[in-house]
Write an enzyme that holds these catalytic residues in place. Structure first.
Site, PDB file in Angstrom:
ATOM      1  N   VAL A 501       0.822  -1.208   0.000  1.00 30.82           N
ATOM      2  CA  VAL A 501       0.000   0.000   0.000  1.00 30.82           C
ATOM      3  C   VAL A 501       0.862   1.266   0.000  1.00 30.82           C
ATOM      4  O   VAL A 501       2.060   1.225   0.258  1.00 30.82           O
ATOM      5  CB  VAL A 501      -0.969   0.019   1.198  1.00 30.82           C
ATOM      6  CG1 VAL A 501      -1.862  -1.202   1.171  1.00 30.82           C
ATOM      7  CG2 VAL A 501      -0.201   0.055   2.519  1.00 30.82           C
ATOM      8  N   GLU A 502       0.225   2.405  -0.284  1.00 30.80           N
ATOM      9  CA  GLU A 502       0.864   3.716  -0.380  1.00 30.80           C
ATOM     10  C   GLU A 502       2.025   3.710  -1.373  1.00 30.80           C
ATOM     11  O   GLU A 502       3.063   4.316  -1.136  1.00 30.80           O
ATOM     12  CB  GLU A 502       1.329   4.205   1.004  1.00 30.80           C
ATOM     13  CG  GLU A 502       0.177   4.573   1.924  1.00 30.80           C
ATOM     14  CD  GLU A 502       0.635   5.270   3.194  1.00 30.80           C
ATOM     15  OE1 GLU A 502       1.842   5.527   3.329  1.00 30.80           O
ATOM     16  OE2 GLU A 502      -0.219   5.555   4.045  1.00 30.80           O
ATOM     17  N   GLY A 503       1.852   3.025  -2.475  1.00 30.42           N
ATOM     18  CA  GLY A 503       2.888   2.959  -3.503  1.00 30.42           C
ATOM     19  C   GLY A 503       3.656   1.665  -3.379  1.00 30.42           C
ATOM     20  O   GLY A 503       4.412   1.468  -2.429  1.00 30.42           O
TER      21      GLY A 503
END
Length: 824
Positions: A501-503
């Site tokens: 997540v988050e990239g």
């Protein structure tokens, strides 16, 4: 003979001027004076003197700015524009987001250590410390992770209510709106502590305090929006989520296919100008229970109702109520049996007024800029804090387990191979905590570090993966058998969530860390790009000339610094401190110059093609990351008062990171496509070959002893873990057993040496040996009581769970909408 000495003197002076980063004018005057003196004494043949003056003349002409621009800068600017890779508006906004901090110093090739060492250490206020010791401690006490992850697949109602009532979701909301108004460091510490107890709860707490409605409203909301929503968010009357990712778009968030069209529609019984939304989102944390959706979409205004010339206004962020007609919400994803509330959201012909746009209609089309400007802070805090907390708990339990678990008549932690694993775990956690705490201090000092956010997101979660694997290796069957007694399994399962997540980590490493840093942090590249894009041609040439020759001098200087530092094993470099850690400052300076030089050669020779050579970018990003993390380790050690007991951890961490920097530079050169340039770079960067070594084996038993023994170093390393002694807290129980081990081990040794080896003790198990030793007078009754208590506690920890086969079937689905009932 004399003219040869003069030549060597001249060459040495050139290199020294480059090393000292002398200005072009200073270098010209110095070289001219020396050359005039050389001519005056008549050293060397006349042809040689003329040749030297012939070489000096172009250098002299470079000081004539108008001539230099006409002959060099203007023609090169035309070439540069063709080399420059195309850059979209979203890429430019991402590059310009945040601030440049220590990452910029590392790109300089000569970092200013005063800038880092003068940063005040992070500190908790009395109020923040009280929250950590009070509500946060109580929340951890309320948690039963097996009940949450297996029986309920949810938090108990009383935990939800406690989180809401104690305003865990309002740490970033200022007090004037009813929030806690905590610092970034306090926010991170709260997450670390909760994560040492439950990754599910940590994920639940962190999301409303990260990139989402509250933070977006704080920075971009209208006063009316802030006054309405922030108190409701602080009280928990509204539960927020942020919907960005969808089925067709993940890491490429700028390509959002979800749409909003400006039109007329009915809102609360009256016709207004608004937005008709159609969207499909997934992986949205808190979505199943959210009442307020922060939605990112692409906004179009075909009827020009907003009065702008273009119809495609770009990415926009708006607040959508859960109960808006057309919203479908409530179903859940199940990420690897870690049941934090996460699920999809769909919307079909959802109508909201223009005032739903965060910041009002004036912020229509500004969504991407809003997201990239705020993402840097959230990425520094959320996942790095969860990973650090989970890994601190893993090291805390593994160190104790390795001491109390015996095989072949000795603690498993005393085996050399296990010592090596424990040392690696501890050094990784020290690095993770250093990066987290020092970067939080920078944020609280006003920085918005975009590139360090990528470094922390990638490397801290990757180190978390390695620590989780190592903890499993050491604890073996204890770690893999799930059940109420297991304290590693769920932490091991949640690791890929942080990686994803988050990239996604692969893209963060290969595209973001170096790709963003090379332009954002470099002292000259962004200036060159801006000059090349300047519509004022005359001004553009002037600014490009200044940047180009500054860049050339910068590259030559870093080449000289890299060469001399490598040749002298960094001893020519001046460290800001003396003592046992001084050499690491020197080596960071050396590799900083090498990194800056390699970066410049790569960008100059490959141009826009470097953007496609992702493996090369990833390796350069690894070098930058290693230098950043090593700097954080040194600063963290200074922040803690430079305790001598922690020096083995500092040495291991710095050596591992600097060795990685060396190896990644080596790998970069091996794979650089322009082979003759790779050869020249190798001569400058590694004139003596690969001279830096990985951590020595001698450090392993020293670090393992720190982690396996009760005391200040172990507590400093694992600071913030939830260690309260209570029946359901495994970390408290293993610590209790570890403390008993200190007193029990001499008695166990006495049983073996005085009893088993002499034949007075024949029992095979410890309880039997205790009884025989007591009967033989080898130990006292008090000794026997201590050994029995210790053995009971050890066996309670070593035991794993087993189940009736019927207990392992899927839970009955009764059709109850728990999420909906909670929201109601």
């Amino acid at each position: 003979m004399w003219w040869m000495l003069w030549l060597l003197l001249l060459l040495g002076l050139v290199l020294w001027l480059a090393y000292q980063r002398a200005s072009l004018a200073t270098a010209t005057l110095t070289l001219g004076a020396l050359l005039a003196a050389y001519t005056a004494v008549g050293a060397g043949p006349l042809w040689w003197q003329l040749a030297l003056w012939g070489l000096f003349l172009p250098h002299l002409l470079l000081n004539l700015a108008p001539l230099r621009r006409r002959l060099i800068s203007r023609p090169f600017l035309r070439i540069y524009k063709r080399m420059l890779p195309p850059m979209s508006a979203t890429e430019r906004e991402a590059l310009e987001a945040g601030t440049v901090w220590w990452d910029g110093e590392l790109f300089s090739g000569g970092p200013d250590w005063h800038k880092l060492l003068s940063l005040p250490p992070p500190r908790l206020s009395d109020e923040e410390q009280a929250f950590l010791d009070g509500p946060c401690e109580q929340l951890c006490r309320m948690l039963d992770d097996w009940d949450i992850t297996h029986r309920r697949a949810d938090l108990p109602p009383e935990v939800w209510e406690y989180i809401r009532r104690q305003r865990f979701w309002a740490m970033i909301i200022p007090k004037q709106y009813g929030g806690l108004g905590f610092s970034a460091y306090a926010h991170s510490c709260v997450v670390v502590k909760i994560a040492s107890r439950s990754g599910t709860v940590a994920s639940t707490v962190v999301v409303p305090n990260s990139l989402g409605p509250a933070e977006l409203l704080l920075h971009y909301g209208t006063e009316q929006q802030k006054d309405h929503y922030l108190p409701r968010l602080a009280r928990g009357d509204e539960i927020p989520c942020f919907a960005l990712t969808g089925p067709r778009v993940g890491s490429d968030a700028a390509a959002i296919p979800d749409t909003g069209f400006v039109c007329r529609g009915i809102w609360q019984g009256r016709e207004v100008t608004g937005i008709r939304l159609n969207f499909a989102k997934r992986y949205i944390t808190l979505a199943p229970i959210a009442t307020l959706i922060g939605l990112a979409f692409r906004l179009f205004d075909p009827e020009r109702l907003l009065g702008r010339e273009q119809s495609d206004l770009g990415i926009t962020v708006a607040l959508v109520p859960r109960d808006a007609p057309g919203v479908t919400i409530g179903r859940r994803h199940l990420p690897l049996n870690i049941p934090f509330q996460n699920g999809p959201i769909q919307g079909r012909d959802v109508f909201v007024p223009l005032e739903a746009i965060i910041g009002g209609p004036a912020m229509a089309g500004q969504g991407w800029r809003m997201l990239v400007e705020l993402l840097s802070v959230g990425r520094c805090i959320s996942l790095p804090s969860i990973s650090t907390g989970g890994c601190k708990g893993a090291v805390y339990s593994t160190g104790a387990y390795a001491r109390i678990r015996r095989q072949f008549n000795m603690p498993v932690g005393r085996f050399e191979a296990v010592e090596a694993v424990i040392a690696r775990m501890a050094a990784n956690v020290y690095t993770m905590d250093a990066a987290r705490s020092v970067t939080m201090a920078a944020i609280d000092a006003g920085e918005r570090p975009a590139v360090p956010a990528g470094i922390l997101k990638y490397h801290v979660t990757e180190m978390g993966r390695r620590v989780a694997n190592d903890a499993m290796d050491v604890q073996g069957g204890k770690g893999i058998c799930l059940g109420p007694r297991n304290y590693l399994g769920r932490g091991y399962q949640i690791v890929p969530v942080g990686i994803t997540v988050e990239g996604a980590n692969i893209l963060t490493r290969s595209l973001i860390i170096f790709g963003q840093g090379a332009i954002r942090c470099h002292p000259w590249v962004l200036k060159e790009m801006n000059a090349a894009g300047d519509p004022d041609r005359r001004r553009g040439v002037r600014e490009f000339d200044r940047a180009l020759f500054g860049h050339i001098g910068f590259t030559i200087s870093n080449a000289a610094r890299s060469f001399f530092a490598a040749l002298t094993l960094s001893r020519i470099v001046r460290a800001p401190v003396t003592g046992p850690v001084g050499r690491y400052f020197e080596h960071i300076n050396r590799f900083s110059a090498s990194f800056a030089f390699a970066t410049d050669v790569a960008m100059l020779s490959l141009g826009g093609y470097l953007k496609k050579k992702e493996n090369l970018s990833a390796r350069l990003g690894d070098v930058l990351s290693s230098l950043y993390l090593a700097s954080m380790v040194l600063k963290h050690h200074a922040n803690q008062g430079r305790p001598a007991e922690d020096l083995p951890l500092v040495e291991y961490a710095c050596r591992a990171l600097l060795y990685q920097a060396q190896e990644q530079l080596h790998s970069f050169l091996r794979n650089f496509p322009v082979r003759w340039l790779a050869f020249l770079m190798r001569l400058v960067i590694f004139p003596r070959g690969l001279t830096y070594s990985a951590p020595a084996d001698r450090l392993n038993p020293q670090i393992a002893a720190l982690v396996m023994s009760p005391g200040a170093p172990r507590e400093r390393l694992c600071q913030l873990v939830y260690r309260t002694l209570e029946p359901r807290n495994h970390l408290g129980l293993v610590q209790e057993a570890l403390e008993l081990a200190v007193a029990a081990e001499p008695l166990e040794k006495k049983l073996r040496v005085d009893g088993v080896k002499t034949g007075q003790i024949t029992a095979l198990d410890l309880p039997g040996q205790i009884e025989q030793a007591l009967a033989a007078g080898l130990i006292t009754a008090a000794d026997a009581a201590l050994l029995r208590a210790y053995d009971r506690k050890v066996m309670d920890i070593v035991h794993v769970d087993d189940f009736d086969p019927r207990e392992l079937g899927a839970a009955r689905i009764d059709g109850t909408d728990h999420a909906a009932s909670r929201v109601a």
